[in-house]
Design a protein around this motif. Structure first.
Motif, PDB file in Angstrom:
ATOM      1  N   ARG A 116       0.850  -1.193   0.000  1.00  0.00           N
ATOM      2  CA  ARG A 116       0.000   0.000   0.000  1.00  0.00           C
ATOM      3  C   ARG A 116       0.884   1.241   0.000  1.00  0.00           C
ATOM      4  NH1 ARG A 116      -5.476  -1.127   1.383  1.00  0.00           N
ATOM      5  NH2 ARG A 116      -5.732  -3.338   0.924  1.00  0.00           N
ATOM      6  N   LEU A 117       0.442   2.270  -0.708  1.00  0.00           N
ATOM      7  CA  LEU A 117       1.233   3.478  -0.864  1.00  0.00           C
ATOM      8  C   LEU A 117       0.713   4.635  -0.029  1.00  0.00           C
ATOM      9  CD1 LEU A 117       1.800   3.353  -4.726  1.00  0.00           C
ATOM     10  CD2 LEU A 117       3.317   2.545  -2.902  1.00  0.00           C
ATOM     11  N   PHE A 118       1.616   5.583   0.225  1.00  0.00           N
ATOM     12  CA  PHE A 118       1.293   6.807   0.941  1.00  0.00           C
ATOM     13  C   PHE A 118      -0.031   7.350   0.425  1.00  0.00           C
ATOM     14  CE2 PHE A 118       1.385  11.419   1.286  1.00  0.00           C
ATOM     15  CZ  PHE A 118       1.774  11.615   2.595  1.00  0.00           C
ATOM     16  N   GLY A 119      -0.908   7.719   1.338  1.00  0.00           N
ATOM     17  CA  GLY A 119      -2.239   8.187   0.979  1.00  0.00           C
ATOM     18  C   GLY A 119      -3.317   7.161   1.310  1.00  0.00           C
ATOM     19  N   ASP A 120      -2.941   5.896   1.434  1.00  0.00           N
ATOM     20  CA  ASP A 120      -3.884   4.844   1.801  1.00  0.00           C
ATOM     21  C   ASP A 120      -4.189   4.985   3.297  1.00  0.00           C
ATOM     22  OD1 ASP A 120      -5.040   2.335   2.636  1.00  0.00           O
ATOM     23  OD2 ASP A 120      -4.295   1.475   0.765  1.00  0.00           O
ATOM     24  N   PRO A 121      -5.457   5.094   3.675  1.00  0.00           N
ATOM     25  CA  PRO A 121      -5.811   5.309   5.087  1.00  0.00           C
ATOM     26  C   PRO A 121      -5.307   4.225   6.047  1.00  0.00           C
ATOM     27  CG  PRO A 121      -7.750   5.546   3.682  1.00  0.00           C
ATOM     28  CD  PRO A 121      -6.627   5.078   2.809  1.00  0.00           C
ATOM     29  N   VAL A 122      -5.136   2.999   5.586  1.00  0.00           N
ATOM     30  CA  VAL A 122      -4.677   1.933   6.484  1.00  0.00           C
ATOM     31  C   VAL A 122      -3.283   2.247   7.042  1.00  0.00           C
ATOM     32  CG1 VAL A 122      -3.606   0.399   4.762  1.00  0.00           C
ATOM     33  CG2 VAL A 122      -4.645  -0.593   6.817  1.00  0.00           C
ATOM     34  N   LEU A 134       8.852   1.352   1.669  1.00  0.00           N
ATOM     35  CA  LEU A 134       8.176   0.732   0.532  1.00  0.00           C
ATOM     36  C   LEU A 134       6.877   1.454   0.186  1.00  0.00           C
ATOM     37  CD1 LEU A 134       8.651  -2.989   1.597  1.00  0.00           C
ATOM     38  CD2 LEU A 134       9.951  -1.719  -0.133  1.00  0.00           C
ATOM     39  N   SER A 135       6.269   2.092   1.173  1.00  0.00           N
ATOM     40  CA  SER A 135       5.007   2.807   0.955  1.00  0.00           C
ATOM     41  C   SER A 135       5.221   4.223   0.433  1.00  0.00           C
ATOM     42  CB  SER A 135       4.190   2.844   2.253  1.00  0.00           C
ATOM     43  OG  SER A 135       3.806   1.531   2.612  1.00  0.00           O
ATOM     44  N   VAL A 136       6.470   4.638   0.344  1.00  0.00           N
ATOM     45  CA  VAL A 136       6.843   5.939  -0.230  1.00  0.00           C
ATOM     46  C   VAL A 136       7.988   5.641  -1.207  1.00  0.00           C
ATOM     47  CG1 VAL A 136       7.484   8.330   0.294  1.00  0.00           C
ATOM     48  CG2 VAL A 136       6.266   6.988   2.008  1.00  0.00           C
ATOM     49  N   PRO A 137       7.687   4.893  -2.284  1.00  0.00           N
ATOM     50  CA  PRO A 137       8.744   4.352  -3.134  1.00  0.00           C
ATOM     51  C   PRO A 137       9.556   5.408  -3.868  1.00  0.00           C
ATOM     52  CG  PRO A 137       6.600   4.002  -4.152  1.00  0.00           C
ATOM     53  CD  PRO A 137       6.346   4.540  -2.768  1.00  0.00           C
ATOM     54  N   GLY A 138      10.853   5.114  -3.949  1.00  0.00           N
ATOM     55  CA  GLY A 138      11.749   5.956  -4.722  1.00  0.00           C
ATOM     56  C   GLY A 138      12.384   7.105  -3.967  1.00  0.00           C
ATOM     57  N   VAL A 183       7.138  14.010  -2.834  1.00  0.00           N
ATOM     58  CA  VAL A 183       6.197  12.888  -2.833  1.00  0.00           C
ATOM     59  C   VAL A 183       4.934  13.249  -3.610  1.00  0.00           C
ATOM     60  CG1 VAL A 183       4.681  11.501  -1.352  1.00  0.00           C
ATOM     61  CG2 VAL A 183       7.093  11.824  -0.733  1.00  0.00           C
ATOM     62  N   ARG A 184       4.411  14.443  -3.386  1.00  0.00           N
ATOM     63  CA  ARG A 184       3.186  14.846  -4.093  1.00  0.00           C
ATOM     64  C   ARG A 184       3.388  14.944  -5.602  1.00  0.00           C
ATOM     65  NH1 ARG A 184       2.685  18.644   0.499  1.00  0.00           N
ATOM     66  NH2 ARG A 184       1.174  17.712   1.895  1.00  0.00           N
ATOM     67  N   ALA A 185       4.634  15.158  -6.027  1.00  0.00           N
ATOM     68  CA  ALA A 185       4.940  15.243  -7.466  1.00  0.00           C
ATOM     69  C   ALA A 185       5.228  13.875  -8.081  1.00  0.00           C
ATOM     70  CB  ALA A 185       6.126  16.165  -7.679  1.00  0.00           C
ATOM     71  N   ALA A 186       5.307  12.835  -7.272  1.00  0.00           N
ATOM     72  CA  ALA A 186       5.641  11.489  -7.776  1.00  0.00           C
ATOM     73  C   ALA A 186       4.522  10.936  -8.663  1.00  0.00           C
ATOM     74  CB  ALA A 186       5.899  10.543  -6.601  1.00  0.00           C
ATOM     75  N   ASP A 187       4.909  10.174  -9.664  1.00  0.00           N
ATOM     76  CA  ASP A 187       3.937   9.584 -10.590  1.00  0.00           C
ATOM     77  C   ASP A 187       2.937   8.666  -9.890  1.00  0.00           C
ATOM     78  OD1 ASP A 187       5.139  10.838 -12.739  1.00  0.00           O
ATOM     79  OD2 ASP A 187       6.382   9.104 -13.272  1.00  0.00           O
ATOM     80  N   TRP A 188       3.369   7.984  -8.835  1.00  0.00           N
ATOM     81  CA  TRP A 188       2.503   7.017  -8.157  1.00  0.00           C
ATOM     82  C   TRP A 188       1.560   7.661  -7.140  1.00  0.00           C
ATOM     83  CZ3 TRP A 188       3.159   7.514  -3.036  1.00  0.00           C
ATOM     84  CH2 TRP A 188       4.385   7.946  -2.561  1.00  0.00           C
ATOM     85  N   PHE A 189       1.807   8.934  -6.798  1.00  0.00           N
ATOM     86  CA  PHE A 189       1.012   9.568  -5.740  1.00  0.00           C
ATOM     87  C   PHE A 189      -0.446   9.699  -6.150  1.00  0.00           C
ATOM     88  CE2 PHE A 189      -0.675  13.295  -3.457  1.00  0.00           C
ATOM     89  CZ  PHE A 189      -0.493  12.839  -2.167  1.00  0.00           C
ATOM     90  N   ARG A 190      -1.334   9.210  -5.285  1.00  0.00           N
ATOM     91  CA  ARG A 190      -2.787   9.285  -5.543  1.00  0.00           C
ATOM     92  C   ARG A 190      -3.367  10.443  -4.767  1.00  0.00           C
ATOM     93  NH1 ARG A 190      -4.426   3.407  -3.796  1.00  0.00           N
ATOM     94  NH2 ARG A 190      -2.664   3.745  -2.454  1.00  0.00           N
ATOM     95  N   ARG A 191      -4.043  11.280  -5.462  1.00  0.00           N
ATOM     96  CA  ARG A 191      -4.686  12.432  -4.800  1.00  0.00           C
ATOM     97  C   ARG A 191      -6.086  12.061  -4.362  1.00  0.00           C
ATOM     98  NH1 ARG A 191      -1.196  16.512  -5.421  1.00  0.00           N
ATOM     99  NH2 ARG A 191       0.062  16.522  -7.263  1.00  0.00           N
TER     100      ARG A 191
END
Length: 166
Positions: A7-13, A91-95, A158-166
């Motif tokens: 799970r990536l940054f932004g996921d409530p869990v 791992l949840s904030v990749p790169g 992080v907010r500019a990362a391609d994987w970041f979900r808004r």
């Protein structure tokens, strides 16, 4: 079982404190431990906490210097030394890797799947992983502990990362 998606940054869990595991462990907990251990064996991983695979239970696995293990209901019971700046990633904030203060020694206590008391302690990367994974179980991401100026820059990146979900 194969490793589970992270799970990536932004996921409530990732922001929710994990629930303690009720003992004795049932088959679901045993399966979770297997998934965590399989997930941490992927090269380049030092630890995986249950919330990172979408499960709000207090369990993590670790893989440092060839030592692979897990802890159920871990509590960080001791840290030692002067906090040092270390490059830390997640791992949840990749790169991304950012300088974060961590104690050079840490000890956690918990149990295994059979309810037996276990203790894991270490220095260096293992100490960092024990602190990092325990933070995950408390609903905290490592970027929260960055120095304020570093954190502002980190959040911008992080907010500019391609994987970041808004």
């Amino acid at each position: 079982m194969p490793d589970r998606p992270i799970r990536l940054f932004g996921d409530p869990v990732l922001r929710s404190p994990s629930d303690p595991v009720k003992l004795p462990a049932d088959e679901r907990v045993r399966a979770l431990v297997t998934d965590l251990v399989d997930s941490v064996k992927v090269p380049g991983r030092a630890g995986v906490a249950a919330p990172q695979i979408g499960v709000g239970q207090r369990v993590f696995s670790y893989n440092v210097d060839g030592e692979v293990g897990y802890v159920i209901n871990p509590e960080l019971v001791e840290v030692g030394g002067e906090p040092e700046l270390v490059e830390e990633g997640c791992l949840s904030v990749p790169g991304f890797y950012f300088p974060r203060r961590r104690y050079p020694y840490a000890k956690v206590r918990g149990v295994d799947v059979d309810g037996n008391a276990i203790e894991v302690e270490g220095t260096g990367v293992l100490a960092q992983a024990l602190q990092h994974e325990t933070d995950h179980l408390d609903g905290k991401l490592y970027i929260e502990g960055l120095d304020p100026e570093v954190k502002r820059d980190a959040m911008r990146q992080v907010r500019a990362a391609d994987w970041f979900r808004r």
